[in-house]
Each structure stands twice: as C-alpha cells, then as structure tokens.
Motif scaffolding. Structure first.
Motif: not given
Ligand SMILES: [Zn+2]
Ligand SMILES: Nc1ncnc2c1ncn2[C@@H]1O[C@H](COP(=O)(O)OP(=O)(O)O)[C@@H](O)[C@H]1O
Ligand SMILES: [Mg+2]
Length: 547
Positions: A63-66, A75-80
């Motif tokens: 799901n990471c935005e990258t 760092k992205c909102s999905a990850c955090t």
């Molecule tokens: Zn991420």
C-alpha cells in the motif's frame, strides 16, 4: 515521558529489521519485487516470533504510496498510518475475541467496497484457528473469490486446527522459534541502543528463558531492567528467573555421567540448599540433555556457544540411549514435583533415577547377579535399566561373537538369555514363548499385547539370526495367543520383581517408571536399546490373568 515497553518500541518496521526468519523474508521480498502477489497469506509460528509484525510490513509493502515493493518508504501517509494501526483500509481482527459469525460477516461485507485510500484492502485475522465454523464458512466465500482489491493475511499459532479449505487457499509461511543465541544477540542490540548497561551472561539467561520468542525475551528484559534498577546483571536475572545458574547444573550432570553417585547427590543437595527452583533445575538439565542428544545425532554446535566443550564432553561420556532416558526423567520429574512429598525430595528422586538407569548391565545371567548394593545410587532398577547399556561380558557365558553359540537344550528362555539377539530379532525372541520345537520347526506364541512382534519383518530377522545355529532347514512359526509367562520378558519381569526390594522396589513399582518405559518405547529405535518395558507390561499382564 512514559516508558514504552521494549516489545512495542522495537517492533520491526521493515523486512530487514526482522531477526531470524530469513526464509520467509526472502520469499516475500522476491514476490513483492517481481509483482507476484497472492491474495491470501498465512503466517504460522509460536507467539512473539513476528507474525503480526510481518503482516503489517506486508500491508505497507503493497500500500505504500511510492509503489509495491519490499522496501516501503515508511514516510507516506499509508506507511505511517499502518505503523500506528490507523490505516482505514487495514482491518485487524483478533479471532480469539471475535469468533462470532455476525461480526465476521459484517467485516467481510465491507470487502466488496473499494479501498478508501490505499491500493488494497487488507484483512489481518490473528489467531484465525479460533474462528467458529460458521465464521470460517463465511470467510471462505470471500477467500474463494476475493475481489481484486482485497488481500487476506491470516496468522495462527496452531495451523493444525485450520480446515484444509482455508489452508489450501493461502500461501503459507512458517515462522521459526529463535535460537537462544539469536535472541541474546537481539537483546544486546536493543540494550546497547537503549543505553542500558548489562552483563552478557544475563542476556544468555534471559534468552534461554524466552524459549524462542522475541516478544518474551524483550518482556523479560523489561522486567530485568526494572528489577535491577536500570542495569541488567547476571545475578539479578538469575534471581528474578529463579534460575539455577549453569554453574550448579553442569557439575551435577558431569557427576552423573561419571557414575559418581555420591558426588551427584552432593551436587543435587547444593542446588536445593541454595533454595533454587527444582523445577528450573530439571528444566535446565533437560535443555542441556537436548543439546547433548543433538550433538550425538550429528548436529554442529554454534561456534559462539560457550558451553560447547561441556556439551561435547557429555555427548562422549553418555551413550545416546541413556541421554534419552535422562531427558525423560528430567521432563517427567518436573511433572512429578507437585506430587512429591516436597520439591527437594522430588528433585532428589529424579537425580537418583538418572543415576540408576544405567548402572545395571543387561548381559549377566539372571542368577549371577548380586543383591542391590546398599547405597541408594547404585540400585539396580530392573529390566528398564538393563536396557540402556552395552551388554557387559557375562562372567560365565562364553564371549559373544566368534565362539560357536551354545546348542539349544530345549529351554527357550534359557537359550535366549545366552544369545546376543538385538533389535527386532531380540524383541520377538524375548516376548515369544516356545510352544514346540519339533523337526527343526520352532513355534512361538506371543501374548496379545505384543502382537506387533509377530509381523513378518520381526520373524525374518529372528529366523536369520537363528539359521546359523539350527541350519538351513530351520523353520519358525509365530502365532498370537494365550501364554504362560514363560517368555524371557515375562520370566525376567517376575525375577526382577523378586529382586527389587527397599529402595529398588520403590523405584521400580513407581508409576513413573511405567511412563518412562512407555515413553522410551515410542522414542528409541529397537536396535539401539534392548526391549524396554518387558517386565512391566508382561508382568502386569500375568497378574491380571489376561487370556
Ligand atoms: Zn510509504
Ligand atoms: N522476528 C522478529 N524480529 C524482531 N522482533 C520481533 C520478531 N518477532 C517478534 N518481535 C518482537 O516481538 C513483538 C511482537 O511480535 P509479533 O509480530 O506481534 O509476534 P506474533 O508472532 O505473536 O504476532 C514485536 O513488537 C517485536 O518487538
Ligand atoms: Mg500477533
């Protein structure tokens, strides 16, 4: 600032932070990096080895935005949001507390909707084996035809309890318990990073007590820090764990291995005198014996294993069968501690058992044996004991191999006693009672309880062993039927019973011995051990007057 427990604070956030589990990490990372995604994953393993941790890292990876990869940005909102458990498209359920079918249905109903912010909706179902059958069925429907945007990550400590229908739809990864060395290494890393002073042996103690679980090792470390007011010393940890400390268990085992009964009992006394936990002592003994057995079966010791010299020494001194029995004594001895008059007596008994199982020899003819020596530690414990050693040369019997075997005088029991029959042939010979011997045709009867020795493979082995003495025309027939207590096993049982009085009788009539013998029967290959339990089962049988 509030103190955050170590297990929480140190939850790995990326694949490369995981301790152990390289097989799982590699497979998952490869799949992610090559875009081969499965729709359902199952992580199995005992508690605290990384199931939930991996589930979350996997959720981030997809799901990471990258982009989908084995290295989510973190760092992205999905990850955090996933890290803090707030991600709307990640639903974590603990099946142990939500077993109801309605809840499951409600949860799965949401699967049909597209994810709100992520690429995939991720359902993490922990302790999935706890779901009710209806809840399972309800989940199975979704699992069979999952929408493209749904991923299941199931976790369980008990995969045996999962229906095959579920197992077959998941890509399964088995997480391993960690070695004490790996756990100690991780603790060192964590305490160094936390700036908490420690003694290395303390970490070894904590690691051992954690029994393979990273979470437990960190929780114990938390306790040790509190206990030691900010530093972790071996003495305090030993105190905290009620541990015996290797310095006391080792000499005990070494005395036992040297057949020094008095020395061993003195060591046992030192352990009880120090007020240390007998249960822990037996557990430590079992742990050491386990490692000894591993070495005897060809395992390599880890190079950083501080105990390797002592383990190797014990592996050389004790024979493999004996190690098995001592292990059983230690394990069952723990169970029996509660039943013993007191802990110290229970522990002392266990030590005496370890000594006595192995001081008897098996090849001496019945009558030639003296009465048991007075010292409790030299007690002969009957057939079970006599199974554990290489037979010593009998004083009056001719030496085994090269000399021609004595002729068969018509007494099967006496004949078998003088033979060196081992393994399957030995079992059948000892349990079998002679029915007749006519025209070079030997007929044996086996009691119902030992029907298994009538199998062809046993017969073939015995026949092959006897042909050299009886000639090529020798025939053997075995049937199962009524016996008269005249097999070697039965006779020995009765004899042994007569011989055993005093301490020996106490030892022998003990239900513990039966457990032990039964336990052994299941564990030791017939050829490495002379028939155990012969006295026990046959004698009981006779007493009951079983047909
Ligand atoms: Zn991420
Ligand atoms: N393989 C591991 N590597 C590093 N830490 C781990 C590992 N397994 C468990 N932990 C620690 O234990 C804690 C609980 O782990 P978790 O993944 O929830 O275990 P479980 O297998 O019971 O789901 C984590 O927060 C982490 O501190
Ligand atoms: Mg978990």
């Amino acid at each position: 600032m509030t103190y955050q427990v170590l297990a929480r604070k140190w939850r790995p956030k990326a694949f490369d932070q995981l301790v152990g589990q390289p097989h799982v990490v590699t497979a998952l990372a490869n799949a992610l990096d090559t875009g081969r995604l499965h729709h359902a994953y199952l992580f199995t393993g005992t508690r605290g080895v990384g199931k939930t941790t991996l589930a979350r890292i996997l959720a981030k990876s997809i799901n990471c935005e990258t982009g989908v990869s084995s290295r989510p940005c973190g760092k992205c909102s999905a990850c955090t949001e996933i890290d803090s458990g707030r991600f709307v498209d990640m639903l974590e359920v603990d099946a142990a507390t939500n077993t109801k079918v309605d809840e499951m249905r409600e949860l799965l109903d949401t699967a049909q909707y597209m994810p709100v912010s992520g690429r995939y909706k991720v359902y993490i179902i922990d302790e999935v084996h706890m779901l009710s059958r209806h809840a399972f069925n309800s989940m199975l429907k979704t699992l069979e035809e999952p929408p493209e945007h749904v991923k299941f990550i199931l976790a369980t400590t008990d995969p045996q309890r999962l229906p095959v229908t579920v197992l077959s739809r998941c890509l399964q990864f088995n997480l391993k318990s960690l070695s004490p060395q790996a756990l100690a290494g991780h603790l060192k890393h964590v305490l160094d990073a936390e700036g908490i002073p420690f003694e290395e042996p303390a970490l070894a103690l904590l690691a051992r007590a954690a029994a393979g679980s990273v979470r437990d090792s960190l929780s114990l470390a938390d306790q040790a820090i509190a206990f030691g007011a900010g530093k972790v010393t071996a003495a305090q940890v030993a105190d905290m764990l009620g541990a015996v400390g290797g310095d006391l268990v080792w000499p005990l085992l070494e005395r036992i291995a040297a057949a020094d009964g008095a020395g061993a009992l003195a060591e046992a006394e030192r352990i009880s005198e120090r007020g240390l936990s007998c249960d822990q002592a037996l557990q430590d003994i079992a742990a050491i014996l386990h490692r000894v057995a591993l070495v005897q079966h060809g395992a390599r010791l880890e190079s950083d294993d501080q105990d390797s010299a002592r383990i190797s020494a014990l592996a050389g001194q004790l024979d493999a069968g004996r190690v098995q029995v001592m292990y059983q004594v230690a394990v069952l001895g723990r169970r029996d501690l509660q039943l013993a008059p007191d802990e110290i007596a229970g522990f002392g008994m266990a030590v005496m058992r370890m000594l006595s199982f192995g001081t008897a020899s098996s090849a001496q003819p019945m009558g030639a044996r003296g009465t048991p020596a007075a010292a409790p530690v030299r007690v002969e414990a009957g057939p079970a004991a006599s199974t554990l050693r290489e037979p010593e040369p009998a004083p009056i019997a001719p030496s085994p191999a090269p000399a021609p075997a004595p002729a068969f005088g018509g007494d099967w029991t006496e004949f078998v006693e003088r033979q060196n029959l081992s393994g399957m042939a030995g079992l059948l010979a000892r349990y079998g009672e002679m029915e007749s011997f006519e025209g070079n045709h030997l007929r044996l009867v086996l009691p119902e309880a030992h029907r298994m020795y009538a199998e062809k493979s046993y017969q073939d082995k015995l026949k092959a062993a006897l042909v050299p003495q009886f000639g090529a025309g020798f025939r053997l027939t075995v049937r199962v039927g009524e016996t008269n207590g005249r097999s070697v096993a039965a006779v020995r049982g009765v004899e042994a019973q007569k011989r055993l009085d005093g301490a020996a009788a106490a030892l022998e009539s003990d239900p513990f011995v039966r457990d032990l013998v039964e336990g052994m029967g299941a564990q030791v290959v017939p050829s490495s051990i002379r028939p155990a339990g012969e006295k026990d089962s046959e004698a009981t049988e006779n007493r009951r007057g079983k047909p």
